[in-house]
Design an enzyme around this catalytic site. Sequence first.
Site, PDB file in Angstrom:
ATOM      1  CG  LEU A   1     100.793 128.383  28.532  1.00 42.18           C
ATOM      2  CD1 LEU A   1     100.575 129.834  28.141  1.00 42.18           C
ATOM      3  CD2 LEU A   1      99.459 127.686  28.793  1.00 42.18           C
TER       4      LEU A   1
ATOM      5  CG  HIS B   1     110.358 128.991  28.335  1.00 50.03           C
ATOM      6  ND1 HIS B   1     110.151 127.814  27.654  1.00 50.03           N
ATOM      7  CD2 HIS B   1     109.390 129.037  29.283  1.00 50.03           C
ATOM      8  CE1 HIS B   1     109.091 127.182  28.161  1.00 50.03           C
ATOM      9  NE2 HIS B   1     108.618 127.904  29.156  1.00 50.03           N
TER      10      HIS B   1
HETATM   11 NI    NI Z   1     106.905 127.412  30.266  1.00 43.50          NI
END
Ligand code: NI
Length: 186
Positions: free
Chosen positions: A113, A158
């Site tokens: 995203l 992340h």
């Molecule tokens: Ni991602």
Amino acid sequence: MAIREIIEVPDPRLKLVSEPVKPEEFNDDLKLLVEDMFETMYAAPGIGLAAIQVAIPKRLLVIDLQEPDMDAEPIKDEDGNEHPPIKNDPRVFVNPVITPETEEMSTFQEGCLSLPEIYADVDRPASCMVEYQDLDGNSHKEHLTGMMATCIQHEMDHLEGIVFIDHLSRLKRNMMLKKLRKLRAA
Ligand code: NI
């Protein structure tokens, strides 16, 4: 609940190493943040979201693979085509730690995203063990395979300031970044 803004590459915050959720932070604020993260992820739509993607540098992930439920009664779409309904399986991982469990790798086409409309094949260990806490601070240990193993490894990255294109060759990564700039300009 509220939809939060998803930060995108090259936002420098996506390179931060996220901080552990502290014992005193297992409270209603954390639960609200998780509700917002789910709402943001479903609206995007996506199957996983790390807190840093909504600009909160905490070691916290939400995942819902939203796979078709083959055991359920098929539903008809507006064109009259039948397909299985989506099975929701919302998962929350606080302070997750993963350990690869095999030399065997699997390849999935990944997207993110924070890198809209960019997709690439990434190789990752095919299964892993995850140790994590739930929203009440209780510890769990779970063996993950398939799409779930890939997804949690992508989200874990992340927390270390890594995005999936960092796993590609420099040439391929630069191609992806160029494509992203072009898409933005359009
Ligand atoms: Ni991602």
